[in-house]
Design a protein around this motif. Sequence first.
Motif, PDB file in Angstrom:
ATOM      1  N   ASP A  51      46.632  41.240  43.309  1.00  0.00           N
ATOM      2  CA  ASP A  51      47.064  42.515  43.900  1.00  0.00           C
ATOM      3  C   ASP A  51      45.891  43.278  44.502  1.00  0.00           C
ATOM      4  OD1 ASP A  51      49.712  42.076  43.284  1.00  0.00           O
ATOM      5  OD2 ASP A  51      49.695  43.318  41.478  1.00  0.00           O
ATOM      6  N   ASP A  52      44.742  43.232  43.808  1.00  0.00           N
ATOM      7  CA  ASP A  52      43.541  43.891  44.335  1.00  0.00           C
ATOM      8  C   ASP A  52      43.146  43.284  45.671  1.00  0.00           C
ATOM      9  OD1 ASP A  52      43.236  45.544  42.075  1.00  0.00           O
ATOM     10  OD2 ASP A  52      41.900  44.104  41.075  1.00  0.00           O
ATOM     11  N   VAL A  53      43.097  41.961  45.725  1.00  0.00           N
ATOM     12  CA  VAL A  53      42.687  41.267  46.954  1.00  0.00           C
ATOM     13  C   VAL A  53      43.658  41.598  48.077  1.00  0.00           C
ATOM     14  CG1 VAL A  53      42.277  39.016  48.023  1.00  0.00           C
ATOM     15  CG2 VAL A  53      41.520  39.438  45.671  1.00  0.00           C
ATOM     16  N   GLN A  54      44.955  41.614  47.755  1.00  0.00           N
ATOM     17  CA  GLN A  54      45.967  41.952  48.751  1.00  0.00           C
ATOM     18  C   GLN A  54      45.716  43.363  49.284  1.00  0.00           C
ATOM     19  OE1 GLN A  54      49.811  40.648  47.501  1.00  0.00           O
ATOM     20  NE2 GLN A  54      50.880  42.119  48.773  1.00  0.00           N
ATOM     21  N   ARG A  55      45.418  44.293  48.405  1.00  0.00           N
ATOM     22  CA  ARG A  55      45.157  45.677  48.807  1.00  0.00           C
ATOM     23  C   ARG A  55      43.885  45.770  49.650  1.00  0.00           C
ATOM     24  NH1 ARG A  55      45.219  47.559  44.114  1.00  0.00           N
ATOM     25  NH2 ARG A  55      43.016  48.040  43.862  1.00  0.00           N
ATOM     26  N   PHE A  56      42.830  45.054  49.254  1.00  0.00           N
ATOM     27  CA  PHE A  56      41.567  45.070  50.006  1.00  0.00           C
ATOM     28  C   PHE A  56      41.799  44.597  51.448  1.00  0.00           C
ATOM     29  CE2 PHE A  56      39.203  43.859  45.826  1.00  0.00           C
ATOM     30  CZ  PHE A  56      39.307  45.164  45.357  1.00  0.00           C
ATOM     31  N   ILE A  57      42.548  43.504  51.597  1.00  0.00           N
ATOM     32  CA  ILE A  57      42.808  42.964  52.939  1.00  0.00           C
ATOM     33  C   ILE A  57      43.630  43.965  53.745  1.00  0.00           C
ATOM     34  CG2 ILE A  57      43.964  41.141  54.255  1.00  0.00           C
ATOM     35  CD1 ILE A  57      43.274  39.248  51.855  1.00  0.00           C
ATOM     36  N   ALA A  58      44.681  44.518  53.126  1.00  0.00           N
ATOM     37  CA  ALA A  58      45.569  45.451  53.830  1.00  0.00           C
ATOM     38  C   ALA A  58      44.840  46.719  54.269  1.00  0.00           C
ATOM     39  CB  ALA A  58      46.764  45.807  52.942  1.00  0.00           C
ATOM     40  N   GLN A  59      43.826  47.127  53.513  1.00  0.00           N
ATOM     41  CA  GLN A  59      43.070  48.328  53.885  1.00  0.00           C
ATOM     42  C   GLN A  59      42.263  48.101  55.159  1.00  0.00           C
ATOM     43  OE1 GLN A  59      40.796  49.059  50.328  1.00  0.00           O
ATOM     44  NE2 GLN A  59      42.425  50.229  49.349  1.00  0.00           N
ATOM     45  N   GLY A  60      41.856  46.857  55.419  1.00  0.00           N
ATOM     46  CA  GLY A  60      40.999  46.601  56.566  1.00  0.00           C
ATOM     47  C   GLY A  60      41.652  45.862  57.715  1.00  0.00           C
ATOM     48  N   LEU A  61      42.928  45.487  57.542  1.00  0.00           N
ATOM     49  CA  LEU A  61      43.600  44.680  58.561  1.00  0.00           C
ATOM     50  C   LEU A  61      45.079  45.040  58.570  1.00  0.00           C
ATOM     51  CD1 LEU A  61      43.515  42.172  60.520  1.00  0.00           C
ATOM     52  CD2 LEU A  61      43.952  40.773  58.507  1.00  0.00           C
ATOM     53  N   ALA A  62      45.617  45.363  59.740  1.00  0.00           N
ATOM     54  CA  ALA A  62      47.045  45.676  59.845  1.00  0.00           C
ATOM     55  C   ALA A  62      47.839  44.387  59.697  1.00  0.00           C
ATOM     56  CB  ALA A  62      47.333  46.328  61.191  1.00  0.00           C
ATOM     57  N   CYS A  63      48.621  44.298  58.647  1.00  0.00           N
ATOM     58  CA  CYS A  63      49.337  43.054  58.342  1.00  0.00           C
ATOM     59  C   CYS A  63      50.840  43.272  58.321  1.00  0.00           C
ATOM     60  CB  CYS A  63      48.901  42.521  56.979  1.00  0.00           C
ATOM     61  SG  CYS A  63      47.160  42.128  56.886  1.00  0.00           S
ATOM     62  N   ASP A  64      51.576  42.266  58.784  1.00  0.00           N
ATOM     63  CA  ASP A  64      53.029  42.261  58.664  1.00  0.00           C
ATOM     64  C   ASP A  64      53.436  41.739  57.286  1.00  0.00           C
ATOM     65  OD1 ASP A  64      52.535  42.614  61.409  1.00  0.00           O
ATOM     66  OD2 ASP A  64      54.452  41.695  61.936  1.00  0.00           O
ATOM     67  N   HIS A  65      52.616  40.852  56.741  1.00  0.00           N
ATOM     68  CA  HIS A  65      52.925  40.233  55.444  1.00  0.00           C
ATOM     69  C   HIS A  65      51.630  39.730  54.833  1.00  0.00           C
ATOM     70  CE1 HIS A  65      55.067  37.678  52.526  1.00  0.00           C
ATOM     71  NE2 HIS A  65      54.120  36.797  52.769  1.00  0.00           N
ATOM     72  N   ILE A  66      51.483  39.934  53.536  1.00  0.00           N
ATOM     73  CA  ILE A  66      50.362  39.337  52.796  1.00  0.00           C
ATOM     74  C   ILE A  66      50.903  38.850  51.469  1.00  0.00           C
ATOM     75  CG2 ILE A  66      48.065  39.623  51.809  1.00  0.00           C
ATOM     76  CD1 ILE A  66      47.676  42.133  53.345  1.00  0.00           C
ATOM     77  N   ASP A  67      50.509  37.652  51.109  1.00  0.00           N
ATOM     78  CA  ASP A  67      50.826  37.120  49.787  1.00  0.00           C
ATOM     79  C   ASP A  67      49.547  36.519  49.237  1.00  0.00           C
ATOM     80  OD1 ASP A  67      52.550  36.268  47.614  1.00  0.00           O
ATOM     81  OD2 ASP A  67      52.232  34.241  48.397  1.00  0.00           O
ATOM     82  N   VAL A  68      49.120  36.954  48.063  1.00  0.00           N
ATOM     83  CA  VAL A  68      47.883  36.455  47.461  1.00  0.00           C
ATOM     84  C   VAL A  68      48.185  35.921  46.071  1.00  0.00           C
ATOM     85  CG1 VAL A  68      45.529  37.007  46.730  1.00  0.00           C
ATOM     86  CG2 VAL A  68      46.489  38.142  48.740  1.00  0.00           C
ATOM     87  N   GLU A  69      47.705  34.721  45.803  1.00  0.00           N
ATOM     88  CA  GLU A  69      47.782  34.129  44.473  1.00  0.00           C
ATOM     89  C   GLU A  69      46.361  33.830  44.029  1.00  0.00           C
ATOM     90  OE1 GLU A  69      50.171  30.600  44.775  1.00  0.00           O
ATOM     91  OE2 GLU A  69      51.595  31.601  46.085  1.00  0.00           O
ATOM     92  N   GLY A  70      46.122  33.856  42.724  1.00  0.00           N
ATOM     93  CA  GLY A  70      44.782  33.509  42.272  1.00  0.00           C
ATOM     94  C   GLY A  70      44.564  33.829  40.811  1.00  0.00           C
TER      95      GLY A  70
END
Length: 94
Positions: A7-26
């Motif tokens: 969830d953190d990684v997903q949030r980090f990416i979304a803060q710096g990149l306009a995304c239509d969809h993000i899914d992060v596993e890890g």
Amino acid sequence: MADPTPDDVQRFIAQGLACDHIDVEGDGRHFFATIVSAEFEGTTRVARQRRVYQALGDRMREQIHALSMKTLTPAEWARSTTAAEPGAASAHHH
């Protein structure tokens, strides 16, 4: 510093990149992300990955040890999800 969650990684990416969809596993050290962004239109796979790393900034070096990613435009994402549905549905019929 605690390892980041998916969830953190997903949030980090979304803060710096306009995304239509993000899914992060890890597992806190190694992550796999599926990222859909209109910013990827007309760019190479390497340029897309560079853009994600740019969005993550210093976190990529300090907190995230390994990140694999699939980067798609909204049109590519739509094609990949519709292509998967008929096969997935027919696999359940007996």
